[in-house]
Motif scaffolding. Structure first.
Motif, PDB file in Angstrom:
ATOM      1  N   LYS A  61      61.943 -44.798  90.320  1.00  0.00           N
ATOM      2  CA  LYS A  61      61.115 -43.631  90.616  1.00  0.00           C
ATOM      3  C   LYS A  61      61.513 -42.417  89.796  1.00  0.00           C
ATOM      4  O   LYS A  61      60.685 -41.532  89.556  1.00  0.00           O
ATOM      5  N   SER A  84      56.241 -41.672 101.190  1.00  0.00           N
ATOM      6  CA  SER A  84      57.198 -42.602 100.603  1.00  0.00           C
ATOM      7  C   SER A  84      57.709 -43.634 101.585  1.00  0.00           C
ATOM      8  O   SER A  84      57.877 -43.368 102.768  1.00  0.00           O
ATOM      9  N   THR A  85      57.996 -44.827 101.033  1.00  0.00           N
ATOM     10  CA  THR A  85      58.749 -45.822 101.786  1.00  0.00           C
ATOM     11  C   THR A  85      60.252 -45.601 101.571  1.00  0.00           C
ATOM     12  O   THR A  85      61.054 -46.408 102.014  1.00  0.00           O
ATOM     13  N   GLY A  86      60.621 -44.539 100.874  1.00  0.00           N
ATOM     14  CA  GLY A  86      62.035 -44.156 100.782  1.00  0.00           C
ATOM     15  C   GLY A  86      62.508 -43.751  99.404  1.00  0.00           C
ATOM     16  O   GLY A  86      63.167 -42.719  99.245  1.00  0.00           O
ATOM     17  N   GLU A 287      68.053 -53.948  96.049  1.00  0.00           N
ATOM     18  CA  GLU A 287      67.515 -53.886  97.402  1.00  0.00           C
ATOM     19  C   GLU A 287      66.478 -55.005  97.580  1.00  0.00           C
ATOM     20  O   GLU A 287      65.966 -55.549  96.597  1.00  0.00           O
TER      21      GLU A 287
HETATM   22  N1  F0G Z   1      60.506 -51.649  94.476  1.00  0.00           N
HETATM   23  C1  F0G Z   1      61.021 -50.575  95.084  1.00  0.00           C
HETATM   24  C2  F0G Z   1      62.499 -50.519  95.294  1.00  0.00           C
HETATM   25  C3  F0G Z   1      60.173 -49.520  95.510  1.00  0.00           C
HETATM   26  O1  F0G Z   1      60.707 -48.469  96.112  1.00  0.00           O
HETATM   27  C4  F0G Z   1      58.790 -49.637  95.303  1.00  0.00           C
HETATM   28  C5  F0G Z   1      57.870 -48.591  95.756  1.00  0.00           C
HETATM   29  C6  F0G Z   1      58.311 -50.782  94.643  1.00  0.00           C
HETATM   30  C7  F0G Z   1      59.188 -51.758  94.248  1.00  0.00           C
HETATM   31  C8  F0G Z   1      56.868 -50.992  94.365  1.00  0.00           C
HETATM   32  O2  F0G Z   1      56.420 -50.168  93.321  1.00  0.00           O
HETATM   33  O3  F0G Z   1      54.668 -48.993  94.589  1.00  0.00           O
HETATM   34  O4  F0G Z   1      54.783 -48.860  92.115  1.00  0.00           O
HETATM   35  O5  F0G Z   1      54.082 -50.977  93.232  1.00  0.00           O
HETATM   36  N2  F0G Z   1      58.251 -47.597  96.470  1.00  0.00           N
HETATM   37  C9  F0G Z   1      57.387 -46.462  96.826  1.00  0.00           C
HETATM   38  C10 F0G Z   1      58.217 -45.391  97.500  1.00  0.00           C
HETATM   39  C11 F0G Z   1      56.153 -46.844  97.537  1.00  0.00           C
HETATM   40  O6  F0G Z   1      57.669 -44.618  98.286  1.00  0.00           O
HETATM   41  O7  F0G Z   1      59.405 -45.274  97.217  1.00  0.00           O
HETATM   42  P1  F0G Z   1      54.893 -49.720  93.317  1.00  0.00           P
END
Ligand code: F0G
Length: 351
Positions: A61, A84-86, A287
């Motif tokens: 991110k 966000s999921t985090g 993770e």
């Molecule tokens: N892997 C991780 C560790 C993530 O945090 C996310 C998405 C994804 C994969 C998927 O990526 O959404 O671009 O398809 N996390 C977002 C968040 C939704 O809020 O941190 P994506």
């Protein structure tokens, strides 16, 4: 004296920034591309891991956030908001500090990993736990940014995608050309959109001779793109990708179709198996959501859908320390010993 300068300085000519854009950076990007020996043996291919957990806040991110926060600052924003999921919230919180801005984050109550919550807290973000899932958080974040003085930094903000596409550039720069296949976990579908954009740009400019097939994997309980319909109550242990209505759905389909790729699903069991394999066989602690890419590759290989001899890159998106519960769960409790070498040696099986 020469260190990686962060993705904006390293790829300035390929990003929508100008000389007057204030660069808010923690020197993100430049992450390791690690040869995966066991995965290569299992698939008969040359498999590499793009280890995005090595970014400053521990996930990919940061590539998008350096862009989003820099542009928000350029436009005079005083506050940013994200759903966000985090990981996005951890990144927005950290880059918000660098920019001297207030970060507001909306997270689904009880469904974000403790490490990520800790990051948002310690960086001083304003956190609201929403009585709903990620999709509800995004609806709320959009409504707030539409009606109040706060800039949205989710990946529906196109500059986020611009920043995240630099991971594809780094891979081509390291390998000398694009791989045959690129494998990613898919949640809100911003990242698969971003990689595809990056690969296409390099190919169009002749930096690479080709583009890879894009393979995305969703968690079975949260697989709207695979099912072809919104999932109202998404579930998976991989909380980062617990998303039922991805914002970049159409872009993910375009990446799949234009690249001759696929978007498929993996079960939580398959995710956890890949998670443990990565840690115990490759030495890479990710993770659970990140392991979806590797789980998908292993599943495809077991189904005979991976021709040997190909060059494959799997992005592992986030650091294992974000969500260590799954590392501890089910593992044997370490034994306690007195300060005595003979006893310790015996317990360690050295005698
Ligand atoms: N892997 C991780 C560790 C993530 O945090 C996310 C998405 C994804 C994969 C998927 O990526 O959404 O671009 O398809 N996390 C977002 C968040 C939704 O809020 O941190 P994506």
């Amino acid at each position: 004296t020469h260190q990686w300068r962060g993705i904006i300085e390293e790829y300035r000519d390929r990003l929508p920034v100008s000389d007057t854009t204030p660069v808010v950076t923690l020197r993100e990007g430049g992450t390791p591309l690690v040869p995966a020996q066991v995965l290569s043996e299992r698939t008969g291919c040359e498999v590499h891991l793009k280890v995005e957990g090595a970014n400053p806040t521990g996930s990919f991110k940061d590539r998008g956030m350096t862009m989003a926060i820099s542009k928000a600052k350029e436009e005079g924003a005083k506050a940013v908001i994200c759903a966000s999921t985090g990981n996005t919230s951890a990144s927005a919180a950290a880059y918000g500090v660098r920019a001297g801005m207030v970060s507001a984050v909306l997270v689904p109550q009880g469904k974000i990993a403790l490490g990520k919550m800790g990051q948002a807290l310690v960086h001083g973000a304003k956190i609201l736990q929403v009585d709903g899932n990620f999709d509800d958080c995004l609806t709320l974040a959009r409504a707030l940014s539409d009606n109040y003085p706060v800039a949205l930094v989710n990946s529906v903000n196109p500059v986020r995608i611009e920043g995240q596409k630099t991971a594809a550039f780094e891979i081509v720069d390291m390998l000398g050309d694009a791989p045959d296949i690129h494998v990613l976990p898919v949640g809100n579908a911003g990242n698969i959109t971003a990689y595809w954009k990056g690969y296409k740009e390099y190919a169009a400019d002749g930096v690479s001779t080709r583009t890879p097939r894009m393979w995305g994997f969703q968690a079975s309980g949260s697989a709207p793109i695979v099912r072809g319909e919104v999932v109202k109550d998404p579930s998976t242990i991989a909380t980062a990708i617990r998303i039922g209505n991805p914002a970049s759905w159409d872009f993910a389909l375009a990446a799949r179709d234009e690249s001759g790729g696929a978007i498929d699903e993996v079960t939580d069991r398959e995710i956890l198996r890949a998670y443990r394999l990565l840690a115990s066989q490759e030495g890479v602690f990710v993770e659970p959501a990140s392991a979806a890419s590797v789980a998908g590759l292993l599943k495809a290989a077991e189904q005979g859908r991976v021709d040997p001899g190909q060059r494959i890159v799997c992005t592992v998106t986030g650091n294992g320390l974000k969500d260590p519960d799954w590392a501890v769960a089910g593992a044997p409790q370490p034994v306690t010993v007195p300060v005595d070498a003979a006893t310790a040696a015996q317990r360690l099986g050295l005698v």
